[in-house]
Design a protein around this motif. Structure first.
Motif, PDB file in Angstrom:
ATOM      1  N   LEU A   3       0.874  -1.170   0.000  1.00  0.00           N
ATOM      2  CA  LEU A   3       0.000   0.000   0.000  1.00  0.00           C
ATOM      3  C   LEU A   3       0.912   1.221   0.000  1.00  0.00           C
ATOM      4  O   LEU A   3       1.785   1.353   0.864  1.00  0.00           O
ATOM      5  N   VAL A   5       1.271   5.493  -0.445  1.00  0.00           N
ATOM      6  CA  VAL A   5       0.642   6.815  -0.474  1.00  0.00           C
ATOM      7  C   VAL A   5       1.689   7.828  -0.922  1.00  0.00           C
ATOM      8  O   VAL A   5       2.772   7.909  -0.343  1.00  0.00           O
ATOM      9  N   THR A  54     -10.393  -6.307   8.399  1.00  0.00           N
ATOM     10  CA  THR A  54     -10.078  -5.049   7.726  1.00  0.00           C
ATOM     11  C   THR A  54      -8.833  -4.447   8.354  1.00  0.00           C
ATOM     12  O   THR A  54      -8.764  -4.276   9.575  1.00  0.00           O
ATOM     13  N   GLN A  55      -7.851  -4.188   7.530  1.00  0.00           N
ATOM     14  CA  GLN A  55      -6.617  -3.540   7.980  1.00  0.00           C
ATOM     15  C   GLN A  55      -6.788  -2.040   7.770  1.00  0.00           C
ATOM     16  O   GLN A  55      -7.009  -1.582   6.648  1.00  0.00           O
ATOM     17  N   HIS A  56      -6.716  -1.281   8.843  1.00  0.00           N
ATOM     18  CA  HIS A  56      -6.897   0.163   8.777  1.00  0.00           C
ATOM     19  C   HIS A  56      -5.531   0.826   8.894  1.00  0.00           C
ATOM     20  O   HIS A  56      -4.820   0.610   9.872  1.00  0.00           O
ATOM     21  N   GLU A  57      -5.160   1.623   7.902  1.00  0.00           N
ATOM     22  CA  GLU A  57      -3.877   2.311   7.930  1.00  0.00           C
ATOM     23  C   GLU A  57      -4.110   3.819   7.935  1.00  0.00           C
ATOM     24  O   GLU A  57      -4.940   4.330   7.176  1.00  0.00           O
ATOM     25  N   ARG A  58      -3.378   4.516   8.778  1.00  0.00           N
ATOM     26  CA  ARG A  58      -3.531   5.968   8.906  1.00  0.00           C
ATOM     27  C   ARG A  58      -2.236   6.670   8.496  1.00  0.00           C
ATOM     28  O   ARG A  58      -1.150   6.281   8.937  1.00  0.00           O
ATOM     29  N   PHE A  59      -2.368   7.677   7.680  1.00  0.00           N
ATOM     30  CA  PHE A  59      -1.211   8.475   7.259  1.00  0.00           C
ATOM     31  C   PHE A  59      -1.499   9.944   7.576  1.00  0.00           C
ATOM     32  O   PHE A  59      -2.586  10.445   7.268  1.00  0.00           O
ATOM     33  N   PHE A  60      -0.537  10.577   8.194  1.00  0.00           N
ATOM     34  CA  PHE A  60      -0.652  12.004   8.471  1.00  0.00           C
ATOM     35  C   PHE A  60       0.676  12.639   8.100  1.00  0.00           C
ATOM     36  O   PHE A  60       1.730  12.173   8.552  1.00  0.00           O
ATOM     37  N   PHE A  61       0.632  13.652   7.258  1.00  0.00           N
ATOM     38  CA  PHE A  61       1.911  14.237   6.842  1.00  0.00           C
ATOM     39  C   PHE A  61       1.780  15.719   6.521  1.00  0.00           C
ATOM     40  O   PHE A  61       0.706  16.215   6.182  1.00  0.00           O
ATOM     41  N   LEU A  62       2.919  16.377   6.673  1.00  0.00           N
ATOM     42  CA  LEU A  62       3.007  17.803   6.364  1.00  0.00           C
ATOM     43  C   LEU A  62       3.717  17.955   5.026  1.00  0.00           C
ATOM     44  O   LEU A  62       4.571  17.144   4.668  1.00  0.00           O
ATOM     45  N   VAL A  72      -2.762  13.637  -4.098  1.00  0.00           N
ATOM     46  CA  VAL A  72      -2.411  12.490  -3.246  1.00  0.00           C
ATOM     47  C   VAL A  72      -2.942  11.222  -3.914  1.00  0.00           C
ATOM     48  O   VAL A  72      -4.131  11.130  -4.239  1.00  0.00           O
ATOM     49  N   VAL A  74      -3.267   7.042  -3.717  1.00  0.00           N
ATOM     50  CA  VAL A  74      -3.185   5.822  -2.915  1.00  0.00           C
ATOM     51  C   VAL A  74      -3.181   4.637  -3.884  1.00  0.00           C
ATOM     52  O   VAL A  74      -4.127   4.464  -4.655  1.00  0.00           O
TER      53      VAL A  74
END
Lengths: 100, 292
Positions: A3, A5, A54-62, A72, A74
């Protein structure tokens, strides 16, 4: 399975951010060494996607402060041979940061 | 000359569409005879659609698609790491699944076939090409599943397997061959004898793939109720094509994808562009993904 991003500056095409998660299993021999030979592998480390889960993935970026707009993307790649991944899912988002 | 005549008469009997489909009960020592005896083309005359589906499957390429891994076992695993002779007992640890009819090969023929596998990986030029051409004639044939592997998971129930009986999931009859109904062909347990950790008769385990443990403990254990055959054969009339990890359509079907994202201005007063992306991957397959 990967996966990925990626965020790109919509104006310059510059990559502002990139991260990925990889889902796979690692074969180990009895001494804990990673092995590829089917006859050598006696245990696995399972880091795959589990059935009915369900695999939950979180992305947070500046991003760069001068970014006016970003795209963006995915992507989900599936690797059958371990070399070249096939794109099996994709979704794109446009983000506008210009102040009115 | 005499033996050639006997062979021609025997093959003529065995291949004639007017005669019953029969198989030898003893071991075969000759490569060409071995190939012809277990060739799925013998089934094609009456089961053309199924034959064509199977031809598209990886089962029809079960030897040539696995040259690297099997040859490594034959050249490194057995002789160098285990320091054992490469004999039929060791060869069968791969070929019991990749070529189940190896059961009916003599010790000499099993070694000849293993030699082709080694040459296909290590030899050069014509020798390599010849080996690959030989291996293309060998595969998991109709007979492999519909006879040899029938007693692979429940020999106490299935009992003795008759080499001249074709075991089927349905209950139909045939004028051409003896037929026996084998419910095991419709159960996941049948597939798991090869699509899982393989345990050889001497206790050695081989991790070619690990699907079955995942199926039993993580899928069935969480309420999954479909079989291998439900998804890989019955759905979308996939039949004997049995697509799996090499088929992107079924790979996509088995993975539900959802992504949400929000761009925003991070910071109070002074801000910089930021984003939050949330991804949900749901494995709808009956086993871990990915797997071998």
């Amino acid at each position: 399975m990967v996966l990925e991003v990626t965020a790109k500056d919509l104006g310059t095409g510059k990559v502002l951010y990139k991260d990925e998660r990889t889902y796979f299993e690692i074969g180990l021999d009895l001494d804990g060494y990673m092995r590829y030979g089917a006859w050598q592998i006696k245990e696995i480390l399972d880091m795959t996607l589990q059935p009915l889960k369900t695999q939950h993935e979180r992305f947070f970026f500046l991003m760069d402060k001068n970014t006016k707009a970003a795209e963006v993307t995915v992507n989900v790649y599936y690797y059958i041979s371990g070399k070249k991944g096939s794109l099996i899912h994709q979704k794109k988002f446009l983000m506008n940061f210009e102040e009115e | 000359m005499f033996f050639a005549l006997v062979f021609l008469l025997w093959t003529g009997m065995a291949w004639s569409s007017e005669e019953k489909l029969t198989f030898p009960t003893g071991p075969i020592d000759d490569f060409e005879t071995f190939v012809k005896t277990y060739d799925s083309k013998r089934c094609m005359e009456c089961h053309e659609d199924i034959y064509n589906e199977w031809k598209e499957s990886y089962h029809s390429r079960s030897m040539v698609s696995s040259i690297k891994g099997i040859a490594n076992f034959f050249t490194v695993g057995v002789p160098k790491e285990w320091e054992k002779e490469l004999n039929k007992q060791e060869i069968i640890k791969c070929l019991d699944c990749h070529l189940p009819q190896i059961k009916f090969a003599t010790e000499r023929l099993a070694k000849e076939i293993a030699g082709y596998m080694i040459d296909a990986k290590l030899a050069k030029g014509a020798k390599k090409e010849k080996a690959i051409a030989k291996l293309k004639q060998l595969n998991l044939s109709c007979y492999g599943c519909h006879n040899v592997k029938i007693a692979g998971t429940a020999p106490g129930i299935t009992g003795h397997i008759d080499p001249n009986v074709i075991y089927t999931g349905g209950e139909g009859e045939s004028d051409v061959h003896e037929t026996e109904h084998a419910p095991i062909l419709k159960r996941a347990a049948f597939c798991t004898q090869c699509h899982g950790v393989y345990i050889a008769p001497d206790g050695e385990s081989t991790y070619c793939n690990t699907l079955s443990g995942s199926y039993v403990h993580n899928y069935i254990g969480q309420g999954g109720r479909e079989t291998c055959q439900d998804c890989h054969m019955k759905k979308k009339n996939r039949g004997h094509r049995m697509p799996g990890g090499h088929d992107l359509e079924i790979v996509k079907e088995g993975l539900e994808f959802q992504a949400e994202a929000r761009g925003f201005r991070y910071g109070v007063g002074k801000w910089i562009p930021a984003a939050n992306v949330e991804v949900f991957l749901t494995n709808k397959a009956g086993h871990r993904t990915p797997d071998g």
